[in-house]
Design a protein around this motif. Structure first.
Motif, PDB file in Angstrom:
ATOM      1  N   VAL A 286      -0.371  -2.479  -3.016  1.00 40.34           N
ATOM      2  CA  VAL A 286       0.240  -3.548  -2.238  1.00 40.34           C
ATOM      3  C   VAL A 286       1.154  -3.005  -1.136  1.00 40.34           C
ATOM      4  N   THR A 287       1.227  -3.732  -0.044  1.00 39.44           N
ATOM      5  CA  THR A 287       2.137  -3.381   1.037  1.00 39.44           C
ATOM      6  C   THR A 287       3.572  -3.340   0.521  1.00 39.44           C
ATOM      7  N   ASN A 288       4.308  -2.342   0.918  1.00 34.81           N
ATOM      8  CA  ASN A 288       5.709  -2.170   0.539  1.00 34.81           C
ATOM      9  C   ASN A 288       5.913  -1.975  -0.961  1.00 34.81           C
ATOM     10  N   GLY A 289       4.886  -1.459  -1.631  1.00 34.09           N
ATOM     11  CA  GLY A 289       4.962  -1.269  -3.073  1.00 34.09           C
ATOM     12  C   GLY A 289       5.625   0.030  -3.504  1.00 34.09           C
ATOM     13  N   GLY A 290       5.654   1.042  -2.622  1.00 31.40           N
ATOM     14  CA  GLY A 290       6.247   2.328  -2.962  1.00 31.40           C
ATOM     15  C   GLY A 290       5.342   3.513  -2.670  1.00 31.40           C
ATOM     16  N   LYS A 291       4.234   3.292  -1.985  1.00 33.73           N
ATOM     17  CA  LYS A 291       3.265   4.352  -1.709  1.00 33.73           C
ATOM     18  C   LYS A 291       3.882   5.516  -0.929  1.00 33.73           C
ATOM     19  N   THR A 292       4.563   5.201   0.142  1.00 38.08           N
ATOM     20  CA  THR A 292       5.129   6.247   1.003  1.00 38.08           C
ATOM     21  C   THR A 292       6.248   6.991   0.292  1.00 38.08           C
TER      22      THR A 292
ATOM     23  N   PRO B 167      -3.245 -12.881   0.553  1.00 33.37           N
ATOM     24  CA  PRO B 167      -4.634 -13.131   0.148  1.00 33.37           C
ATOM     25  C   PRO B 167      -5.545 -11.904   0.310  1.00 33.37           C
ATOM     26  N   MET B 168      -5.338 -11.126   1.372  1.00 32.62           N
ATOM     27  CA  MET B 168      -6.163  -9.928   1.566  1.00 32.62           C
ATOM     28  C   MET B 168      -5.835  -8.858   0.520  1.00 32.62           C
TER      29      MET B 168
ATOM     30  N   PHE C  16      -3.774   6.238  -8.012  1.00 32.54           N
ATOM     31  CA  PHE C  16      -2.602   5.437  -8.365  1.00 32.54           C
ATOM     32  C   PHE C  16      -2.592   4.191  -7.490  1.00 32.54           C
ATOM     33  N   PHE C  17      -2.246   3.049  -8.088  1.00 32.76           N
ATOM     34  CA  PHE C  17      -2.271   1.785  -7.368  1.00 32.76           C
ATOM     35  C   PHE C  17      -1.008   0.997  -7.680  1.00 32.76           C
ATOM     36  N   PHE C  18      -0.219   0.718  -6.630  1.00 38.17           N
ATOM     37  CA  PHE C  18       1.032  -0.028  -6.772  1.00 38.17           C
ATOM     38  C   PHE C  18       0.792  -1.534  -6.762  1.00 38.17           C
ATOM     39  N   THR C  19       1.509  -2.227  -7.631  1.00 47.56           N
ATOM     40  CA  THR C  19       1.503  -3.685  -7.660  1.00 47.56           C
ATOM     41  C   THR C  19       2.946  -4.190  -7.502  1.00 47.56           C
ATOM     42  N   LEU C  20       3.066  -5.400  -7.031  1.00 43.01           N
ATOM     43  CA  LEU C  20       4.359  -6.088  -6.922  1.00 43.01           C
ATOM     44  C   LEU C  20       4.116  -7.583  -7.096  1.00 43.01           C
ATOM     45  N   PRO C  21       5.107  -8.307  -7.591  1.00 43.18           N
ATOM     46  CA  PRO C  21       5.012  -9.765  -7.537  1.00 43.18           C
ATOM     47  C   PRO C  21       5.075 -10.209  -6.069  1.00 43.18           C
ATOM     48  N   LYS C  22       4.442 -11.316  -5.766  1.00 39.85           N
ATOM     49  CA  LYS C  22       4.370 -11.814  -4.393  1.00 39.85           C
ATOM     50  C   LYS C  22       5.761 -11.957  -3.753  1.00 39.85           C
ATOM     51  N   GLU C  23       6.702 -12.519  -4.464  1.00 40.43           N
ATOM     52  CA  GLU C  23       8.036 -12.765  -3.900  1.00 40.43           C
ATOM     53  C   GLU C  23       8.730 -11.453  -3.527  1.00 40.43           C
ATOM     54  N   GLU C  24       8.616 -10.448  -4.380  1.00 42.56           N
ATOM     55  CA  GLU C  24       9.235  -9.145  -4.097  1.00 42.56           C
ATOM     56  C   GLU C  24       8.539  -8.468  -2.924  1.00 42.56           C
TER      57      GLU C  24
ATOM     58  N   ARG D 196      11.002  -4.594   6.904  1.00 40.01           N
ATOM     59  CA  ARG D 196      10.264  -3.601   7.694  1.00 40.01           C
ATOM     60  C   ARG D 196       9.999  -4.118   9.101  1.00 40.01           C
ATOM     61  N   ASN D 197       9.891  -3.195  10.030  1.00 41.25           N
ATOM     62  CA  ASN D 197       9.511  -3.540  11.396  1.00 41.25           C
ATOM     63  C   ASN D 197       8.090  -3.063  11.638  1.00 41.25           C
ATOM     64  N   TYR D 198       7.202  -3.993  11.926  1.00 44.10           N
ATOM     65  CA  TYR D 198       5.811  -3.659  12.179  1.00 44.10           C
ATOM     66  C   TYR D 198       5.513  -3.782  13.668  1.00 44.10           C
ATOM     67  N   VAL D 199       4.623  -2.912  14.141  1.00 47.10           N
ATOM     68  CA  VAL D 199       4.151  -2.976  15.515  1.00 47.10           C
ATOM     69  C   VAL D 199       2.634  -3.109  15.454  1.00 47.10           C
ATOM     70  N   PRO D 200       2.076  -4.232  15.850  1.00 46.79           N
ATOM     71  CA  PRO D 200       2.776  -5.413  16.329  1.00 46.79           C
ATOM     72  C   PRO D 200       3.482  -6.148  15.181  1.00 46.79           C
ATOM     73  N   ALA D 201       4.479  -6.927  15.533  1.00 46.63           N
ATOM     74  CA  ALA D 201       5.261  -7.662  14.538  1.00 46.63           C
ATOM     75  C   ALA D 201       4.403  -8.721  13.856  1.00 46.63           C
ATOM     76  N   ASP D 202       4.713  -8.982  12.601  1.00 50.82           N
ATOM     77  CA  ASP D 202       4.022 -10.049  11.877  1.00 50.82           C
ATOM     78  C   ASP D 202       4.393 -11.397  12.501  1.00 50.82           C
ATOM     79  N   PRO D 203       3.406 -12.169  12.913  1.00 49.82           N
ATOM     80  CA  PRO D 203       3.730 -13.517  13.383  1.00 49.82           C
ATOM     81  C   PRO D 203       4.053 -14.418  12.193  1.00 49.82           C
ATOM     82  N   PRO D 204       4.752 -15.522  12.430  1.00 49.10           N
ATOM     83  CA  PRO D 204       5.045 -16.443  11.327  1.00 49.10           C
ATOM     84  C   PRO D 204       3.754 -16.866  10.610  1.00 49.10           C
ATOM     85  N   GLY D 205       3.806 -16.847   9.288  1.00 51.49           N
ATOM     86  CA  GLY D 205       2.660 -17.246   8.479  1.00 51.49           C
ATOM     87  C   GLY D 205       1.718 -16.115   8.117  1.00 51.49           C
ATOM     88  N   TYR D 206       1.852 -14.954   8.763  1.00 52.42           N
ATOM     89  CA  TYR D 206       0.910 -13.860   8.540  1.00 52.42           C
ATOM     90  C   TYR D 206       0.909 -13.387   7.084  1.00 52.42           C
TER      91      TYR D 206
END
Length: 186
Positions: A12-18, A146-147, A113-121, A129-139
């Motif tokens: 999952v994104t922001n799960g701890g991979k890096t 879902p992905m 190894f595969f990281f998981t997180l609850p959706k809220e966390e 985090r700052n993404y380039v390009p930035a996440d638009p609202p709802g992304y």
């Protein structure tokens, strides 16, 4: 020629991979890290899948396999494997949220190894985090989460040898557990 131990770190994104990848690289002097994020396509690449959010805004789907230049990443992996083959106890870490969905690597991972997180966390961490390009609202709600679920399910038969990690666990304990498994494999 020495066998290179190949470790995949996904999830999952922001799960701890890096965080985990960086600690492993610091611990093993004969290791190299390849990050999937370094092989994202340029924003204007025609291979992107574009999605339209409920707001009507169009945005690239950075969670799809098409977002990554897999040929370029695969070339780097092949070059790195060649370079590491003359090293003692070589270790290659490949990190990225889609690496277990990509089916055309010319090797098998020795450890996955595969990281998981609850959706809220996951959402809370993503806001920091700052993404380039930035996440638009709802992304996050419409695409990222879902992905993640779709990609996790899409790993299919390759999941039997994956070690799941709760991204909410203590990072030092996660590292110690992973280090123990790597030491047994090398």
């Amino acid at each position: 020629m020495t066998k290179v131990t190949i470790v995949g770190i996904s999830g999952v994104t922001n799960g701890g991979k890096t965080t985990l990848s960086t600690k492993i690289i610091e611990k093993f002097p004969n290791s190299i890290l390849i990050r999937q994020d370094d092989y994202f396509r340029e924003e204007d690449d025609p291979n992107h899948i574009w999605i339209t959010l409920k707001s009507g805004r169009k945005h690239q789907n950075w969670e799809s396999l098409n977002a990554v230049n897999w040929d370029k990443l695969k070339s780097q992996v092949n070059l790195t494997l060649s370079e590491l083959s003359n090293t003692s106890n070589p270790l290659l870490i490949i990190e990225g949220h889609l690496i277990f969905n990509y089916r055309n690597f010319p090797f098998k991972f020795d450890l996955k190894f595969f990281f998981t997180l609850p959706k809220e966390e996951c959402f809370r961490r993503r806001l920091d985090r700052n993404y380039v390009p930035a996440d638009p609202p709802g992304y996050f709600d419409e695409i990222v989460w879902p992905m993640y679920l779709k990609n996790k399910e899409g790993m299919g038969k390759s999941t039997h040898d994956i070690i799941y990690i709760k991204g909410t666990d203590d990072t030092q304990q996660i590292f110690n557990d992973v280090l123990q498994r790597i030491n047994k494999t090398c």
